[in-house]
Design a protein around this motif. Structure first.
Motif, PDB file in Angstrom:
ATOM      1  N   ASN A 117     -18.493  28.554  -8.136  1.00  0.00           N
ATOM      2  CA  ASN A 117     -19.792  28.793  -7.519  1.00  0.00           C
ATOM      3  C   ASN A 117     -20.293  27.522  -6.832  1.00  0.00           C
ATOM      4  N   TYR A 118     -20.169  26.405  -7.500  1.00  0.00           N
ATOM      5  CA  TYR A 118     -20.643  25.137  -6.950  1.00  0.00           C
ATOM      6  C   TYR A 118     -19.848  24.760  -5.702  1.00  0.00           C
ATOM      7  N   MET A 119     -18.550  25.043  -5.707  1.00  0.00           N
ATOM      8  CA  MET A 119     -17.723  24.713  -4.541  1.00  0.00           C
ATOM      9  C   MET A 119     -18.150  25.533  -3.326  1.00  0.00           C
ATOM     10  N   LYS A 120     -18.553  26.781  -3.535  1.00  0.00           N
ATOM     11  CA  LYS A 120     -19.072  27.578  -2.413  1.00  0.00           C
ATOM     12  C   LYS A 120     -20.345  26.945  -1.862  1.00  0.00           C
ATOM     13  N   TRP A 121     -21.184  26.447  -2.738  1.00  0.00           N
ATOM     14  CA  TRP A 121     -22.423  25.771  -2.354  1.00  0.00           C
ATOM     15  C   TRP A 121     -22.100  24.512  -1.547  1.00  0.00           C
ATOM     16  N   LEU A 122     -21.155  23.730  -2.031  1.00  0.00           N
ATOM     17  CA  LEU A 122     -20.751  22.508  -1.318  1.00  0.00           C
ATOM     18  C   LEU A 122     -20.129  22.845   0.033  1.00  0.00           C
ATOM     19  N   ASP A 123     -19.303  23.876   0.057  1.00  0.00           N
ATOM     20  CA  ASP A 123     -18.665  24.281   1.322  1.00  0.00           C
ATOM     21  C   ASP A 123     -19.711  24.648   2.366  1.00  0.00           C
ATOM     22  N   TYR A 124     -20.738  25.341   1.939  1.00  0.00           N
ATOM     23  CA  TYR A 124     -21.788  25.739   2.883  1.00  0.00           C
ATOM     24  C   TYR A 124     -22.438  24.505   3.503  1.00  0.00           C
ATOM     25  N   TRP A 125     -22.843  23.566   2.697  1.00  0.00           N
ATOM     26  CA  TRP A 125     -23.538  22.388   3.219  1.00  0.00           C
ATOM     27  C   TRP A 125     -22.599  21.440   3.941  1.00  0.00           C
ATOM     28  N   GLN A 126     -21.330  21.477   3.599  1.00  0.00           N
ATOM     29  CA  GLN A 126     -20.345  20.640   4.288  1.00  0.00           C
ATOM     30  C   GLN A 126     -20.220  21.053   5.757  1.00  0.00           C
ATOM     31  N   LYS A 127     -20.429  22.314   6.017  1.00  0.00           N
ATOM     32  CA  LYS A 127     -20.262  22.835   7.381  1.00  0.00           C
ATOM     33  C   LYS A 127     -21.460  22.561   8.287  1.00  0.00           C
ATOM     34  N   THR A 128     -22.511  21.976   7.736  1.00  0.00           N
ATOM     35  CA  THR A 128     -23.652  21.666   8.600  1.00  0.00           C
ATOM     36  C   THR A 128     -23.272  20.552   9.562  1.00  0.00           C
ATOM     37  N   PRO A 129     -23.787  20.593  10.778  1.00  0.00           N
ATOM     38  CA  PRO A 129     -23.434  19.573  11.766  1.00  0.00           C
ATOM     39  C   PRO A 129     -24.138  18.233  11.536  1.00  0.00           C
ATOM     40  N   LEU A 130     -25.018  18.171  10.553  1.00  0.00           N
ATOM     41  CA  LEU A 130     -25.787  16.949  10.316  1.00  0.00           C
ATOM     42  C   LEU A 130     -24.894  15.844   9.746  1.00  0.00           C
ATOM     43  N   ILE A 131     -25.077  14.661  10.275  1.00  0.00           N
ATOM     44  CA  ILE A 131     -24.353  13.491   9.784  1.00  0.00           C
ATOM     45  C   ILE A 131     -25.389  12.477   9.341  1.00  0.00           C
ATOM     46  N   PHE A 132     -25.280  12.063   8.099  1.00  0.00           N
ATOM     47  CA  PHE A 132     -26.259  11.144   7.535  1.00  0.00           C
ATOM     48  C   PHE A 132     -25.628   9.777   7.335  1.00  0.00           C
ATOM     49  N   GLU A 133     -26.306   8.767   7.791  1.00  0.00           N
ATOM     50  CA  GLU A 133     -25.891   7.379   7.584  1.00  0.00           C
ATOM     51  C   GLU A 133     -26.736   6.850   6.427  1.00  0.00           C
ATOM     52  N   MET A 134     -26.301   7.122   5.227  1.00  0.00           N
ATOM     53  CA  MET A 134     -27.080   6.702   4.063  1.00  0.00           C
ATOM     54  C   MET A 134     -26.245   5.802   3.172  1.00  0.00           C
ATOM     55  N   LYS A 135     -26.906   4.809   2.623  1.00  0.00           N
ATOM     56  CA  LYS A 135     -26.264   3.935   1.653  1.00  0.00           C
ATOM     57  C   LYS A 135     -26.790   4.300   0.276  1.00  0.00           C
ATOM     58  N   ASP A 136     -26.020   3.984  -0.714  1.00  0.00           N
ATOM     59  CA  ASP A 136     -26.438   4.185  -2.106  1.00  0.00           C
ATOM     60  C   ASP A 136     -26.756   5.641  -2.438  1.00  0.00           C
ATOM     61  N   VAL A 137     -25.907   6.552  -2.002  1.00  0.00           N
ATOM     62  CA  VAL A 137     -26.080   7.950  -2.382  1.00  0.00           C
ATOM     63  C   VAL A 137     -25.517   8.118  -3.791  1.00  0.00           C
TER      64      VAL A 137
END
Length: 190
Positions: A117-137
């Motif tokens: 179930n969690y992997m489906k959740w991750l897969d969904y958000w992985q496909k978003t076109p947003l790219i975040f430049e974040m440190k210390d995640v």
């Protein structure tokens, strides 16, 4: 595994009853899974531990009832809100199944369902076109689910119902951290 090793794994002293030791360990394992149901990076270690406890019980002659696999329901995937609710309903359903399991193998099956179930959740958000430049995640620091839902609902009022429609300017910092965390988890779990 020898009976002496099995006794150590189950924390069974000579005076203890194996039934009590098994029940105590099952209770602890269920509590651990409930408390850390979203810490999927720990799942492999937990599974190894629970397999050892299952083997220990069997080595000492304990017969565990057979626990069934946990069938996953199809997600409703029309909108982000549907996906959010589907993820959480499935998660809740899996955790409710813990009450019915009577073996460490059964707990492992619940954990596998949670992971799927969690992997489906991750897969969904992985496909978003947003790219975040974040440190210390921090991978273990998840956002309160209701904060994420409130954000999704606020996007809905702007006629944005799919992750592909989100613009970076619409993402508050805490949500950005959560989405970056989910993307990193996806990479780590591949």
């Amino acid at each position: 595994m020898t009976p002496a090793e099995a006794s150590i794994h189950l924390a069974l002293s000579n005076a203890d009853d194996i039934q009590d030791a098994i029940e105590n360990n099952l209770f602890q394992a269920k509590q651990e899974l409930i408390q850390k149901a979203d810490h999927i990076l720990l799942f492999a270690a937990k599974e190894k531990k629970w397999k050892t406890l299952q083997e220990a019980g069997e080595t000492l002659g304990y017969t565990f009832p057979k626990d069934n696999n946990i069938p996953l329901l199809e997600w409703k995937t029309d909108t982000m809100e549907d996906i959010f609710h589907s993820f959480h309903q499935q998660r809740s359903r899996c955790l409710k199944k813990l009450n019915a399991v009577s073996s460490f193998n059964g707990i492992i099956e619940v954990q596998k369902a949670l992971l799927s179930n969690y992997m489906k959740w991750l897969d969904y958000w992985q496909k978003t076109p947003l790219i975040f430049e974040m440190k210390d995640v921090k991978l273990s620091s998840s956002l309160d689910h209701m904060v994420l839902l409130q954000w999704i609902l606020s996007l809905k009022t702007q006629a944005i119902q799919h992750a592909a429609e989100i613009q970076i300017t619409l993402v508050p910092y805490d949500i950005m951290h959560e989405l970056a965390r989910l993307k990193l988890l996806h990479e780590r779990m591949k």
